[in-house]
Design a protein around this motif. Sequence first.
Motif, PDB file in Angstrom:
ATOM      1  N   LEU A  16      29.311  19.950  46.293  1.00  0.00           N
ATOM      2  CA  LEU A  16      29.913  19.303  45.163  1.00  0.00           C
ATOM      3  C   LEU A  16      30.095  20.061  43.695  1.00  0.00           C
ATOM      4  O   LEU A  16      31.104  20.126  43.249  1.00  0.00           O
ATOM      5  N   PHE A  17      29.215  20.717  43.363  1.00  0.00           N
ATOM      6  CA  PHE A  17      28.977  21.509  42.357  1.00  0.00           C
ATOM      7  C   PHE A  17      30.120  22.766  42.434  1.00  0.00           C
ATOM      8  O   PHE A  17      31.033  22.825  41.557  1.00  0.00           O
ATOM      9  N   LEU A  18      30.276  23.444  43.506  1.00  0.00           N
ATOM     10  CA  LEU A  18      31.172  24.434  43.935  1.00  0.00           C
ATOM     11  C   LEU A  18      32.466  23.930  43.774  1.00  0.00           C
ATOM     12  O   LEU A  18      33.593  24.448  43.196  1.00  0.00           O
ATOM     13  N   LEU A  19      32.783  22.838  44.344  1.00  0.00           N
ATOM     14  CA  LEU A  19      34.049  22.063  44.507  1.00  0.00           C
ATOM     15  C   LEU A  19      34.502  21.798  42.975  1.00  0.00           C
ATOM     16  O   LEU A  19      35.615  21.920  42.579  1.00  0.00           O
ATOM     17  N   GLY A  20      33.553  21.363  41.930  1.00  0.00           N
ATOM     18  CA  GLY A  20      33.872  21.071  40.648  1.00  0.00           C
ATOM     19  C   GLY A  20      34.405  22.487  39.914  1.00  0.00           C
ATOM     20  O   GLY A  20      35.252  22.405  39.238  1.00  0.00           O
ATOM     21  N   ARG A  21      33.765  23.422  40.444  1.00  0.00           N
ATOM     22  CA  ARG A  21      34.167  24.761  39.812  1.00  0.00           C
ATOM     23  C   ARG A  21      35.512  25.248  40.150  1.00  0.00           C
ATOM     24  O   ARG A  21      36.356  25.576  39.209  1.00  0.00           O
ATOM     25  N   VAL A  22      35.661  24.953  41.579  1.00  0.00           N
ATOM     26  CA  VAL A  22      36.914  25.287  41.915  1.00  0.00           C
ATOM     27  C   VAL A  22      37.982  24.269  41.272  1.00  0.00           C
ATOM     28  O   VAL A  22      39.204  24.920  40.714  1.00  0.00           O
TER      29      VAL A  22
END
Length: 162
Positions: A16-22
Amino acid sequence: MHHFRCTLAGVNGVELFLLGRVLMKIGEEALPEPPGGAAKYAGSTRTVLVVASDIAAHPDSAVGEIAARTRLPQSQVSTAVARLREAGSVQTVPDPADRRRMLVRQAVETSERVARVRATGITEALAAALGTDDPARLREVTAALEMLAHALTPTPAAPPRA
């Protein structure tokens, strides 16, 4: 681009964190270039957006309060507030309890720059991130993003009345 799982039960905090960064990077790519060119403000767009979001959620805050909530250095918050004021997105007013201190709030009027930023679409940036300009795929992902934005984005505070 990394493909994320489609079921919520299969998404963990890291994903979820990585998706937010993307998503943040796609958003940054979609924003129109600031006046004076991107080089003038290199590296600060994310800070400005974080500060603007905090001001919307917490109107009439001092720079120190914004810095504490966002965990950004006070100097970066001051610079972001100056940029937002220059763009017509926020205004500063003296604190009635301590006239030496300034409070920051969203501007009552929408400036030309703010209107332009809000009107900018994400299609080109999204197509670049997806690696395709297939209209059906873009509609599908845009609909998913709209659903997430509607469900998860807090309603911004209304600008104060004059």
